[in-house]
Write a protein that holds these residues in place. Structure first.
Motif: not given
Lengths: 324, 412
Positions: A22-23, A25, A52, A70, A73-76, A110
């Motif tokens: 879910p990270t 988007v 997303r 983004m 904060l740990g999103l990819r 990332p």
């Protein structure tokens, strides 16, 4: 196993990664309701929602910048360039902000920046670019340019899971022209590893993306003349798998690089330097290159055809090289 | 009406402004001793902007400074030694000598994003931070600063517009110090209030006296609250003045003397001190205690910085890429149910709904049929148009309308 186009392979990779994690988007122009200019993100909005799959204004710097923010904060995030030509609108954001973050202040970003690249479809000077070398020249970025649906899916997944900013070029000539059986479900193709597509002993042809297919066609033709060409598909341009190239050239003693990028500053020059450094004594002839002309990509079909490398040009160079 | 500040808040604002100035004074000394490797940029006279705005943030919030926002970093919790070592290019500095000045960050603890020298890039980056915070349920606000100079970059406009379309919980502080290097603001931007640019993006904005720390803080607090409640992004223009040159090398002879004098009389620290003394929130004894505390702290911090070694030369080769989990474990912190953003719950119909379509008003007061009605409804204006073209305009408008009407008919 099902026959899958290059385009569907991209779609599958994004879908499966978004489902798995879910990270992940997607952000870009017309990626949501419309499903992307080439329909690579068709169905993603319906499945994953507005948070997303993010439709943006025409603002490439904002797309890349926001993706980078983004990721802190740990999103990819996957940032789509509608055509890869427009990536230069975000050049500063990519080369100064995104690429340098890990080195300077220990901040990994990332993100994947992907989009349709390349010519041969009469897209004209602003919808046909191969801008990969700007980014190969920028420390901190990884650059991928696959040639097959299998690799496209596996490498895109690897790119999404990588902790570094990865530029992912998709050759639009291949989108609907290349089909391949690929395994159902999850697999990754490692970044930074070239593939030997055809074994041979008389010369090595190094290529990638659409020109890999041209090189293979030429190799088949050469075989009829008794010239066995080894064909290497780079798949990743940064980091470059120089070991595979060097090993092959030590065996064949001749190297021809074929790329659709323009000649000056193209990766052929880098490969020539690597071979001089690491396999000079093994070379029986000069490194040769078949590339696009050092011009913008022209629009009119005869002009574009003249501009691009093709099988005949590869054959001509390979025959010359085989004489050494 | 804004809530009044507590005594402690007033004193904290004073302390951080004094600390900001003392840190920079120390660095001027270090610069003159050739202990600072590169350039040194001053925020002399602008401390209220950095301190007052950052003071409105909560610990969990995110910020990204510009070159003159050392004060914001100190408020966020950066120890002065880090600022000194950054400038001195030391190995113990946050970037271990790889970059200088305020170019450093801290993703894990202090939530600071490092700037780069190209102005404006932080605006979309911090928009992304704000969006990710909202996505993960963190209820954070992201803040960054831009100068009058930086407000002319393309990415300023791309970023602010994008933030507006996303209603991002993001506060942009436009620190108008009247000079972009040697070019005065009037030669950069032909509007009186740079905050007016926010209107073009449907963004709420404030204009504040940037040399009044209490006013800056109160405004920033309101902006941060609004952004946190989903009313973002918010633009704050803080009007101030760059009292030194662009950097230490620049004597700024291009700045008129009377301008310097005007702003020196509005020094934010003296002003706030005067207020504190008048309101009996601080006296001479208390002020001396603060001064002594800061001197003692900075002496210690400076010693630490001076004793830190330069990085080993071969360190230049390291760290271009993240090597994976051994290098960085990248994990999002979820503060909302993941089920909300995963199928089947995340699914939506892939069509646009255009709220209020057809309800808009044209600038002439008539209906403007193609209008996205979710913007504020146009108010009917009764008063005459400005005098320079007032007489002509009604006739013109009527004429235009009829032309449009004909054209539309012709199309059908």
């Amino acid at each position: 196993m099902a026959q899958v186009t290059f385009l569907d392979a991209i779609k599958q990779a994004m879908y499966e990664e978004m489902e798995r994690d879910p990270t992940v988007v997607l952000i870009g122009e017309d990626v949501g309701v419309y499903g992307g200019a080439f329909k690579t993100s068709e169905g993603l909005l319906a499945k994953f929602g507005w948070e997303r799959v993010i439709d943006t204004p025409i603002s490439e710097s904002a797309i890349v910048g926001a993706a980078c923010g983004m990721s802190y904060l740990g999103l990819r995030p996957i940032a789509e360039m509608q055509f890869i030509d427009f990536i230069v609108c975000a050049f500063n954001q990519i080369t100064n902000f995104v690429a340098k973050g890990h080195y300077l202040w220990n901040a990994p970003a990332p993100i994947v920046i992907r989009g349709p690249a390349g010519g041969g479809v009469h897209g004209g000077p602003f919808h046909s670019a191969n801008p990969e070398m700007y980014f190969v020249h920028t420390p901190g970025l990884k650059v991928i340019y696959p040639s097959t649906p299998y690799d496209a899916k596996g490498l895109l997944k690897a790119a999404i899971r990588d902790n570094n900013p990865v530029l992912f070029f998709e050759h639009k000539f291949l989108y609907r022209r290349i089909k391949e059986e690929i395994p159902e479900g999850d697999y990754v193709v490692p970044i930074g590893k070239a593939a030997v597509r055809r074994e041979g002993k008389h010369l090595t042809i190094v290529s990638y993306a659409a020109m890999m297919h041209t090189s293979l066609e030429a190799a088949d033709e050469l075989a009829k003349e008794g010239i066995e060409a080894e064909v290497i598909d780079l798949r990743t341009l940064m980091p470059l798998d120089s070991d595979t190239i060097v090993e092959s050239v030590k065996k064949t003693n001749r190297c021809l690089v074929v790329h659709e990028d323009t000649k000056t500053g193209g990766i052929a020059g880098e490969i020539a330097a690597i071979l001089c450094e690491r396999a000079f004594g093994h070379l029986d002839g000069p490194l040769m290159r078949v590339t696009a002309l050092d011009t913008p990509v022209p629009y009119s079909p005869p002009l574009e055809e003249y501009f691009l490398p093709n099988k005949e040009k590869v054959l001509h160079a390979a025959r010359e090289l085989a004489k050494y | 009406m804004a809530k009044a500040l507590t005594k402690q808040q007033h004193l904290d604002l004073y302390y951080y402004m004094r600390l900001n100035r003392a840190v920079e004074d120390t660095m001027v000394k270090l610069f003159r001793q050739n202990k600072i490797v590169g350039g040194l940029y001053s925020s002399l006279g602008q401390e209220a902007v950095s301190v007052g705005t950052a003071f409105a943030l909560e610990k969990k919030d995110w910020l990204a400074p510009m070159i003159r926002n050392i004060g914001a970093l100190l408020v966020k919790g950066v120890p002065p030694r880090d600022v000194f070592m950054q400038h001195m290019a030391k190995y113990d500095s946050p970037t271990k000598g790889k970059d200088g000045t305020s170019h450093f960050g801290d993703l894990d603890n202090l939530h600071i994003v490092s700037p780069i020298s190209m102005l404006g890039d932080l605006i979309p980056v911090m928009t992304g931070v704000a969006m990710a915070g909202r996505y993960l349920g963190h209820k954070i606000v992201a803040m960054t600063w831009i100068g009058d100079g930086g407000s002319s970059t393309g990415v300023f406009h791309e970023g602010l517009n994008f933030a507006a379309t996303q209603k991002a919980p993001f506060v942009l502080v436009l620190e108008n110090n009247l000079w972009a290097y040697s070019t005065p603001v009037k030669r950069q931007v032909p509007v009186e209030n740079l905050a007016d640019r926010a209107k073009a993006y449907g963004v709420k904005s404030f204009v504040v006296d940037g040399n009044d720390v209490a006013a800056v803080f109160t405004t920033a607090r309101e902006a941060v609250e609004l952004a946190r409640e989903g009313e973002g992004p918010i633009l704050i223009e803080a009007k101030t003045f760059r009292r030194m040159g662009h950097a230490q090398h620049d004597p700024a002879e291009y700045v008129p003397a009377e301008m310097k004098k005007y702003w020196e009389e509005r020094d934010p620290i003296s002003r706030h001190k005067k207020f504190l003394f008048k309101e009996k929130l601080l006296d001479e004894k208390g002020k001396k205690e603060i001064d002594a505390k800061i001197s003692a702290l900075l002496e210690k911090e400076r010693d630490f910085a001076e004793n830190s070694p330069f990085p080993p030369a071969e360190f230049a080769e390291h760290g271009v890429y993240c090597t994976g989990d051994d290098c960085h474990k990248i994990r999002a912190k979820w503060e909302r149910p993941i089920a909300e953003v995963t199928p089947p719950k995340s699914g939506v119909p892939a069509v646009w709904t255009v709220e209020g379509f057809g309800s808009g008003k044209g600038s002439g007061g008539g209906s403007a049929p193609i209008h996205f009605g979710d913007t504020v409804k146009h108010e009917q204006k009764e008063e005459a148009a400005p005098s320079n073209n007032g007489a002509k305009s009604p006739a013109k408008k009527t004429a235009k309308k009829s032309v449009i009407a004909t054209a539309r008919k012709a199309k059908r």
